[in-house]
Motif scaffolding. Structure first.
Motif, mmCIF file in Angstrom:
data_model
loop_
_atom_site.group_PDB
_atom_site.id
_atom_site.type_symbol
_atom_site.label_atom_id
_atom_site.label_comp_id
_atom_site.label_asym_id
_atom_site.label_seq_id
_atom_site.Cartn_x
_atom_site.Cartn_y
_atom_site.Cartn_z
ATOM 1 N N SER A 165 32.729 38.949 51.199
ATOM 2 C CA SER A 165 32.392 37.611 50.722
ATOM 3 C C SER A 165 33.508 37.059 49.845
ATOM 4 C CB SER A 165 31.075 37.645 49.938
ATOM 5 O OG SER A 165 30.784 36.377 49.393
ATOM 6 N N ASP A 166 33.628 35.708 49.832
ATOM 7 C CA ASP A 166 34.622 35.023 48.992
ATOM 8 C C ASP A 166 34.031 34.461 47.713
ATOM 9 O OD1 ASP A 166 36.453 35.532 51.002
ATOM 10 O OD2 ASP A 166 36.137 33.594 51.976
ATOM 11 N N ARG A 167 32.782 34.750 47.416
ATOM 12 C CA ARG A 167 32.104 34.123 46.272
ATOM 13 C C ARG A 167 32.761 34.477 44.942
ATOM 14 N NH1 ARG A 167 28.803 30.126 48.242
ATOM 15 N NH2 ARG A 167 27.632 30.891 50.024
ATOM 16 N N ASP A 168 33.242 35.704 44.808
ATOM 17 C CA ASP A 168 33.749 36.176 43.516
ATOM 18 C C ASP A 168 35.269 36.184 43.443
ATOM 19 O OD1 ASP A 168 31.092 36.692 42.771
ATOM 20 O OD2 ASP A 168 31.160 38.678 43.701
ATOM 21 N N GLN A 169 35.947 35.429 44.293
ATOM 22 C CA GLN A 169 37.407 35.488 44.357
ATOM 23 C C GLN A 169 38.095 34.243 43.804
ATOM 24 O OE1 GLN A 169 38.716 38.336 45.320
ATOM 25 N NE2 GLN A 169 36.737 39.184 45.934
ATOM 26 N N LEU A 170 37.365 33.211 43.442
ATOM 27 C CA LEU A 170 37.996 31.945 43.071
ATOM 28 C C LEU A 170 38.783 32.065 41.776
ATOM 29 C CD1 LEU A 170 38.359 28.925 43.654
ATOM 30 C CD2 LEU A 170 36.283 28.492 42.343
ATOM 31 N N TYR A 171 38.145 32.517 40.706
ATOM 32 C CA TYR A 171 38.827 32.563 39.409
ATOM 33 C C TYR A 171 39.965 33.575 39.413
ATOM 34 C CZ TYR A 171 39.692 33.612 34.509
ATOM 35 O OH TYR A 171 40.304 33.843 33.310
ATOM 36 N N LYS A 172 39.762 34.726 40.026
ATOM 37 C CA LYS A 172 40.793 35.756 40.028
ATOM 38 C C LYS A 172 42.049 35.273 40.753
ATOM 39 C CE LYS A 172 40.075 39.299 42.655
ATOM 40 N NZ LYS A 172 39.519 40.580 43.166
ATOM 41 N N MET A 173 41.879 34.648 41.928
ATOM 42 C CA MET A 173 43.034 34.161 42.668
ATOM 43 C C MET A 173 43.687 32.971 41.970
ATOM 44 S SD MET A 173 43.483 36.201 45.084
ATOM 45 C CE MET A 173 44.793 35.247 45.818
ATOM 46 N N ALA A 174 42.893 32.113 41.348
ATOM 47 C CA ALA A 174 43.462 30.969 40.635
ATOM 48 C C ALA A 174 44.290 31.431 39.431
ATOM 49 C CB ALA A 174 42.348 30.027 40.180
ATOM 50 N N GLU A 175 43.818 32.443 38.725
ATOM 51 C CA GLU A 175 44.558 32.959 37.576
ATOM 52 C C GLU A 175 45.866 33.622 38.011
ATOM 53 O OE1 GLU A 175 45.281 33.277 33.647
ATOM 54 O OE2 GLU A 175 43.503 32.335 34.535
ATOM 55 N N LYS A 176 45.836 34.351 39.130
ATOM 56 C CA LYS A 176 47.052 34.974 39.627
ATOM 57 C C LYS A 176 48.051 33.916 40.110
ATOM 58 C CE LYS A 176 47.173 38.670 41.956
ATOM 59 N NZ LYS A 176 47.054 39.698 43.003
ATOM 60 N N ALA A 177 47.549 32.851 40.728
ATOM 61 C CA ALA A 177 48.441 31.783 41.185
ATOM 62 C C ALA A 177 49.083 31.062 40.007
ATOM 63 C CB ALA A 177 47.668 30.800 42.057
ATOM 64 N N ARG A 178 48.325 30.817 38.959
ATOM 65 C CA ARG A 178 48.896 30.145 37.789
ATOM 66 C C ARG A 178 49.938 31.021 37.099
ATOM 67 N NH1 ARG A 178 45.117 28.055 32.918
ATOM 68 N NH2 ARG A 178 44.767 30.300 32.706
ATOM 69 N N GLU A 179 49.682 32.311 37.047
ATOM 70 C CA GLU A 179 50.660 33.218 36.445
ATOM 71 C C GLU A 179 51.933 33.296 37.279
ATOM 72 O OE1 GLU A 179 50.982 37.966 35.189
ATOM 73 O OE2 GLU A 179 49.106 37.117 35.963
ATOM 74 N N ALA A 180 51.785 33.305 38.613
ATOM 75 C CA ALA A 180 52.971 33.375 39.467
ATOM 76 C C ALA A 180 53.783 32.089 39.417
ATOM 77 C CB ALA A 180 52.551 33.675 40.903
ATOM 78 N N MET A 181 53.118 30.948 39.293
ATOM 79 C CA MET A 181 53.825 29.670 39.267
ATOM 80 C C MET A 181 54.343 29.325 37.884
ATOM 81 S SD MET A 181 51.219 27.538 41.735
ATOM 82 C CE MET A 181 52.162 26.028 41.665
ATOM 83 N N GLY A 182 53.872 30.028 36.840
ATOM 84 C CA GLY A 182 54.357 29.777 35.498
ATOM 85 C C GLY A 182 53.976 28.416 34.960
#
Length: 481
Positions: free
Chosen positions: A272-289
């Motif tokens: 399921s993708d229900r619990d992946q939104l915040y984790k992936m968004a935080e990783k994307a923000r960290e990678a993009m700086g």
């Protein structure tokens, strides 16, 4: 052949052969791979065998193997065997590697032994894109993809699969035992050999039952109640097709909305993708700086806790609400059929409890979308749906009664024919169709019933139009008198 563009002769020898560099244009992506890999510090990233050995056969440089791996990633070549073939015949790879063609085992071992270092290369690429200002908009799209593992379905066990397999084995054992009983009663010469084979099959099935019982204990001991024998981390996941599934992994990917570059990714065995939104968004923000980030995802990511976590972290999520209500499928009205009227949300007084603030909501019925040809013609509201059903039932009853009361033929020689069609009318009228009367001036019952049905429907439509004009709020506003 004359009149066509002629190719070069295969047997023609060249004193000064052409250079491979002439086959690779200036805008070719392999030149970007060459420049990017040459600027990497492979030892700092964690690649093995960066320094050559003093003795033994020389090995391939990790930079060469990394170039082949990146070329396969850009051109969707995942197999190490296919990469070996492309290195022998592809001019771009020949230019990139200096006409080196490592075997598939070398490529596979390089990918398996340097997984963490390859992730570091991906991070370095994201840092380079950030320096070039390619992530200025700070908008990413997140989605998940199911990737099959090497684990077959038959070697993956869940509680439902285990119960079904045990039931099938027990059913087979029961059928074999019944065959043995029938063979004992017949006592045929061939019964002895058949009985031996059946007993061997029964013994094999009992061994399979004992094996499944042991696997069931291991399955119950796991955290998620699944067991995969070939790939222990692979899990059974539902796919888009109804009743189908895939044993594999769920790969979460965040992609830049402007240049369509993969910012970050994560491999998980949760279907399921229900619990992946915040984790992936935080990783994307960290990678993009960046501090501010807007995340776009489909309705499969909608979860209140995840949206709240993104909002508290300063991330703007754009996720459509999931349609989890079953009211529409059950024939009831859901919340989408109503709308809020803000002009009546105001302060009022209550005579029984004294003055207090009472938020007042007014819900008005919308026009329903056309659900059939009858509703599409009359644009009926929900108040008339039941009435139209009654009207169709009454018309059907009248048509059945007209068939029962039809006059029998005057004598036996008169041909028997269907006196009325499906719409209640006479397929072979005796007189004028305009007047709807027989020769004895009597009205035709079928046309009369059809006319009554149409009049009834018109009355209902008029009533529905009147109800639309006089629709009142469900919660009328009280005066302050």
């Amino acid at each position: 052949m004359t009149g066509f563009i002629q190719g070069a002769d295969r047997n023609q020898g060249y004193l000064l052969p052409e250079r491979i560099d002439e086959y690779v244009s200036e805008e070719n992506p392999v030149r970007v791979i060459e420049a990017f890999v040459e600027e990497l510090d492979l030892g700092k990233l964690g690649f093995s065998r960066v320094e050559p050995n003093e003795m033994g056969r020389p090995a391939y440089c990790p930079a060469t193997l990394l170039k082949i791996y990146l070329y396969g990633y850009l051109n969707r070549i995942q197999s190490s065997r296919r990469l070996e073939q492309e290195a022998k015949r592809n001019l771009e790879l020949m230019w990139l590697t200096g006409r080196l063609a490592p075997d598939f085992k070398t490529l596979a071992d390089f990918r398996a032994d340097n997984g963490g270092a390859i992730r570091g290369v991906c991070r370095e690429f994201i840092v380079l894109c950030r320096r070039l200002g390619m992530f200025s908009q700070a908008v990413v799209a997140i989605d998940g993809s199911k990737f099959k593992a090497v684990n077959h379905r038959d070697r993956n066990f869940t509680s439902g699969k285990m119960q079904m397999r045990m039931q099938l084995i027990e059913q087979s054992i029961t059928e074999y035992l019944e065959q043995l009983d029938r063979m004992d009663r017949k006592e045929a010469p061939r019964s002895v050999r058949k009985a031996v084979r059946l007993k061997e099959r029964i013994a094999t099935l009992k061994d399979e039952m004992r094996r499944l019982a042991g696997l069931q204990k291991q399955m119950k001991a796991s955290a998620d109640g699944q067991l995969s024998l070939t790939d222990p981390d692979a899990r059974s996941m539902a796919s888009q097709g109804k009743g189908t599934g895939v044993v594999g992994y769920n790969v979460q990917t965040a992609v830049d909305a402007e240049h369509h570059l993969i910012v970050t990714h994560e491999v998980t065995n949760v279907g399921s993708d229900r619990d992946q939104l915040y984790k992936m968004a935080e990783k994307a923000r960290e990678a993009m700086g960046t501090e501010e980030l807007t995340v776009v995802a489909d309705r499969g990511y909608f979860k209140s806790e995840e949206i709240l976590a993104c909002d508290e972290a300063g991330i703007v999520p754009i996720v459509p609400k999931s349609m989890t209500s079953t009211a529409a499928f059950a024939g009831r009205f859901d919340r989408e059929a109503f709308r809020y009227v803000p002009r009546l949300d105001e302060t009022h007084d209550d005579d029984r409890t004294g003055p207090h603030v009472l938020p007042l909501l007014e819900l008005e019925l919308r026009l329903l979308p056309p659900q059939s040809a009858l509703h599409a013609r009359d644009r009926a509201t929900c108040d008339t749906l039941g009435a139209r059903g009654c009207a169709r039932h009454d018309a059907k009853t009248l048509r059945s009664r007209s068939k029962e009361n039809a006059d029998p033929p005057p004598n036996r020689r008169t041909s028997v024919r269907n006196t009325q069609g499906l719409d209640g009318g006479d397929p072979l009228p005796h007189t004028h169709a305009r007047t709807g009367q027989y020769r004895d001036e009597s009205s035709r019952l079928g046309l009369q019933s059809k006319t009554n049905d149409e009049d009834h429907g018109n009355q209902i439509a008029d009533r529905s139009d009147a109800s639309l004009k006089t629709t009142r709020p469900l919660f009328p506003a009280r005066s302050n008198e």
